[in-house]
Design a protein around this motif. Structure first.
Motif, PDB file in Angstrom:
ATOM      1  N   ASP A  10      58.960 130.707  62.025  1.00 31.45           N
ATOM      2  CA  ASP A  10      58.283 130.340  60.815  1.00 31.45           C
ATOM      3  C   ASP A  10      57.938 131.750  60.609  1.00 31.45           C
ATOM      4  O   ASP A  10      57.169 132.472  61.108  1.00 31.45           O
ATOM      5  CB  ASP A  10      57.329 129.640  61.189  1.00 31.45           C
ATOM      6  CG  ASP A  10      56.129 129.375  59.796  1.00 31.45           C
ATOM      7  OD1 ASP A  10      56.807 129.810  58.974  1.00 31.45           O
ATOM      8  OD2 ASP A  10      54.904 129.090  60.408  1.00 31.45           O
ATOM      9  N   ARG A  11      58.348 132.086  59.353  1.00 32.90           N
ATOM     10  CA  ARG A  11      58.215 133.598  58.846  1.00 32.90           C
ATOM     11  C   ARG A  11      57.119 133.477  57.695  1.00 32.90           C
ATOM     12  O   ARG A  11      57.667 132.857  56.693  1.00 32.90           O
ATOM     13  CB  ARG A  11      59.169 134.400  58.190  1.00 32.90           C
ATOM     14  CG  ARG A  11      59.344 135.698  57.951  1.00 32.90           C
ATOM     15  CD  ARG A  11      60.412 136.470  57.345  1.00 32.90           C
ATOM     16  NE  ARG A  11      60.000 137.952  57.102  1.00 32.90           N
ATOM     17  CZ  ARG A  11      59.106 138.323  56.052  1.00 32.90           C
ATOM     18  NH1 ARG A  11      58.530 137.689  55.343  1.00 32.90           N
ATOM     19  NH2 ARG A  11      58.893 139.635  55.967  1.00 32.90           N
ATOM     20  N   THR A  16      55.001 136.353  61.871  1.00 34.28           N
ATOM     21  CA  THR A  16      56.415 135.586  62.217  1.00 34.28           C
ATOM     22  C   THR A  16      56.070 134.689  63.681  1.00 34.28           C
ATOM     23  O   THR A  16      55.773 135.529  64.442  1.00 34.28           O
ATOM     24  CB  THR A  16      57.746 136.408  62.085  1.00 34.28           C
ATOM     25  OG1 THR A  16      57.853 136.842  60.763  1.00 34.28           O
ATOM     26  CG2 THR A  16      58.810 135.537  62.551  1.00 34.28           C
ATOM     27  N   SER A  34      55.008 140.082  60.379  1.00 34.58           N
ATOM     28  CA  SER A  34      56.249 139.903  59.508  1.00 34.58           C
ATOM     29  C   SER A  34      57.057 141.226  59.011  1.00 34.58           C
ATOM     30  O   SER A  34      58.065 141.187  58.985  1.00 34.58           O
ATOM     31  CB  SER A  34      55.852 139.027  58.305  1.00 34.58           C
ATOM     32  OG  SER A  34      55.705 137.765  58.886  1.00 34.58           O
ATOM     33  N   THR A  71      60.044 129.239  56.166  1.00 34.11           N
ATOM     34  CA  THR A  71      59.279 130.326  55.849  1.00 34.11           C
ATOM     35  C   THR A  71      58.164 129.920  54.525  1.00 34.11           C
ATOM     36  O   THR A  71      58.393 128.678  54.035  1.00 34.11           O
ATOM     37  CB  THR A  71      60.378 131.301  55.114  1.00 34.11           C
ATOM     38  OG1 THR A  71      59.272 132.638  54.416  1.00 34.11           O
ATOM     39  CG2 THR A  71      61.054 130.901  53.873  1.00 34.11           C
TER      40      THR A  71
END
Length: 181
Positions: A10-11, A16, A34, A71
């Motif tokens: 999951d950015r 992240t 990130s 994202t």
């Protein structure tokens, strides 16, 4: 022993998160900034750390079975309306189709309709047309589109191409995309 990894990433705009699992069920996690000058890509760096790779070692793609990535960056950009000034290139006659939409709204009979501004800053209509079965009704003229793009595209940061029925026949969209690039 199978040493292949599956990753879920999951950015976000700030962090992240990387979750990795080997075939034997071992799980590991990493949380990284990130954006950092210490690495080129936070998702790749997170996977490298979970696989205990030495700095600078080649990434072992053969040790990765799957990567699932999501994202919130794009979602946040949409919600905050922070994105590139975009030119929409579409089929002639459909410049206002996205603005008109499907008339879905919370109060169907409201007289004062408040719509959000479109995600694009300008529209360029291309002389082209595909039939509902994807067959070419009017061929795209690459020279004419290239000339029109040269006139207006410098005012924009990005170009989105969306032609009618291109899901059935993407030839015009792909050509327009190459011209826009």
């Amino acid at each position: 022993m199978d040493r292949r990894w599956t990753f879920w990433i999951d950015r976000g705009g700030t962090f992240t998160d990387v979750v990795g699992r080997t075939h034997d069920g071992r799980e590991a996690t990493a949380k990284l900034l990130s954006v950092s000058s210490a690495w080129a890509d936070s998702a790749v760096e997170g996977m490298r750390r979970l696989m205990d790779l030495a700095p600078g070692a080649p990434f072992p793609g053969d040790r990765v079975e799957a990567i699932r990535m999501g994202t919130t960056v794009a979602t946040n950009a949409l919600l905050e309306r922070r994105f590139a000034r975009t030119l929409l290139v579409t089929t002639r006659g459909f410049a206002d189709a996205l603005r008109i939409g499907d008339q879905a709204r919370p109060d169907l009979f409201a007289l004062d309709i408040r719509r959000p501004e479109p995600l694009f800053a300008g529209v360029l209509e291309a002389d082209e047309r595909l039939a509902a079965d994807g067959s070419v009704v009017e061929a795209l003229d690459p020279a004419a589109l290239a000339a029109r793009l040269a006139e207006v595209a410098p005012e924009y940061d990005a170009v989105a191409v969306a032609f009618l029925h291109s899901d059935l026949n993407p030839v015009h969209e792909r050509l327009a995309g190459r011209l826009a690039r």
